[in-house]
Design an enzyme around this catalytic site. Sequence first.
Site, short mmCIF file in Angstrom:
data_model
loop_
_atom_site.label_atom_id
_atom_site.label_comp_id
_atom_site.label_asym_id
_atom_site.label_seq_id
_atom_site.Cartn_x
_atom_site.Cartn_y
_atom_site.Cartn_z
N ASP A 168 -8.79 -15.64 -5.10
CA ASP A 168 -7.82 -15.25 -5.59
C ASP A 168 -6.92 -16.00 -6.33
OD1 ASP A 168 -5.79 -12.72 -4.96
OD2 ASP A 168 -4.85 -14.22 -5.98
N ARG A 181 3.84 -12.04 -11.07
CA ARG A 181 3.05 -11.96 -12.71
C ARG A 181 4.15 -10.47 -13.43
NH1 ARG A 181 -3.00 -12.97 -10.68
NH2 ARG A 181 -2.69 -15.39 -11.38
N ASP A 237 -6.22 -6.64 1.72
CA ASP A 237 -4.51 -6.35 1.65
C ASP A 237 -3.56 -6.49 -0.06
OD1 ASP A 237 -5.76 -8.50 0.26
OD2 ASP A 237 -3.74 -10.35 0.16
#
Length: 640
Positions: free
Chosen positions: A119, A379, A64
């Site tokens: 992740d 973020r 992804d």
Amino acid sequence: MSLNLTQKIIKDHLVAGEMTPGSEIALRIDQTLTQDATGTMAYLQFEAIGLPRVRTELSVSYVDHNTLQMGFRNPDDHAYLRTVAAKYGIIFSPPGTGICHQLHLENFAKPGKTLVGSDSHTPTAGGVGAMAMGAGGLSVALAMAGEAYVIAMPKVVKVNLTGRLTGWATAKDVILKLLGLLTVKGGVGKVIEYAGEGVATLSVPERAVITNMGAELGATTSIFPSDAATKAFLTAMGRPGDFTELAADPDATYDEVVEIDLATLVPMAAAPHMPDRAVTIAELAGMKVDQSCIGSCTNSSFADLMAVADILSGKRIDPATDLLIAPGSKQVLKMLSARGRIDALLDAGARLLECACGPCIGMGGSPVSGGVSARTFNRNFEGRSGTQDAKVYLVSPQTAAMAALNGAFTDPAGWGEAPAKAELPADAPSIRSLFLYPPADGADVDIQRGPNIAPLPPFTPLPATIEAQVALKVGDDITTDHILPAGAQITALRSNIPAISEYIFSRVDAEFVPRIKKLGKGVILGGENYGQGSSREHAALGPRYLGVAAVVAKSLARIHRANLVNFGILPLLLADPADYDRIPAGASIRLETGAIAPGGTTSMTVDGLGAIAVKNDLTAQELEIIRAGGLLNRVRSARA
Ligand code: MIC
Ligand code: SF4
């Protein structure tokens, strides 16, 4: 003894250790996930361990992050990941199927299970009551090999939710508020556990927004109880059998309690360049917005995009604002399409992107020079968008859509009626047939290894004496994006350590790599919360490859600290943070490593300053790993 939810799941999975905050515990891991940007390294490391098959209940490999396929590098990575998955018994999610955390929530996450993912936003699965933690690729490789996952027993913070969200306030505003209260270091060493009557008012996708962005608190993970809303979600996902009810005992105790009254929340943003710079949208009213981006593992659910479609329906976005939308999964896209809501997005002028991370990791969609971008992501570190001088505000999908319509942030008081919350349809279409399931026996599967897949470099044991210069001195809150930037060009090199190491600290100090190469070795001096943000172990592997022997900082972020240990870099803490100001860049340091004891204080000699005390919070096992030159060396010698 009554337990909170976190303690219950830990107790259920405890292989070794005492459940006292701060002490080392080892947990049995039920599930793992990887994504392409960290996955290639994780699987190279799994291969190096030498097992014929994964030993978890379930392991999934998602693609992804980098799906651009500019040149051979990404497709090489994808082919490697697909074949390695088939060989070792891992489910493979092909590029374009969706974002790892959204897909895992929809298809695999289960209440009460432990999940380790390569992740940092793996805690998204805490939205269904899983204990889900982000880790470096090597830690995930070991979990796949059936090894227990070692962490410090966390403190547990209760976030007591009362009331319910009103008007334009959303789940995103809950976590933005909490980040403003606790800051990006506020969660280090802690699990954030949600409780209180407000929990029942939030759906699982809303809970997942909150647990997802709990990563920005630096927390070990975040978790919600599993209740009627969880049952409804798992049923809509076609997995009613995966439901189990889970909650803290009524008289459970917590290390800290934070109160949030949902009814008092208003639309918020995190201002540039840190997720904890919480401001209200009303305060930003009048600021021109050049771009809105909707998507990412934080805010790309069906309910999020339905709200956006409602807002945009029959309207046109401001001609000077670019609106990009990336649905979190093909399931989300199919549900929007089945309801005829894609038209509302397209006709308003939105650009529909692939179901992937996309602009969140700088894979296209960079804002204009000096521009303001309203993003539903998690973020907003400087430069992460791909435009160094862009100003990124983290907001809810509703706020991003309103900003695109108005071409500016405006006061929510004038937005009128908020769109209704879309309920998940009971008959959500499953996309599980799109995953590639491994054969029962992978012995005959050949792994496809293109030229982008470079072998792991070997690392030598820790020397008895470190004699090196401070090759770089950096300030507080240095993120792994500072250490190793994202973006298409650099992320394409994630499977090749020598090649990617050329970019270490490139955006902080372009001279760093030539300098350390000339020196042959070095030490990094850091401030507070060094290494926060992503789990990318390349931010430890790259420096190690270049000769970094130790990081001496005021404090360290959890996942990065673990990655430093995994690759044999000494993570040391200044016993007196005031010494940070006294040690200049370029100073020569001498450290006798034999004198380092677990959890002890020792001293290093700094030219011109004499002895400076450094402490460590390493366990005996971690110190042995570092002495061996990293975890892989240690595991290999233990298995030999
Ligand atoms: C991120 O959001 O920073 C990433 C890209 O998803 C990283 C992982 C990576 O660098 O590959 C993360 O959050 O761990
Ligand atoms: Fe992908 Fe962004 Fe989520 Fe990281 S934060 S997993 S880059 S969508």
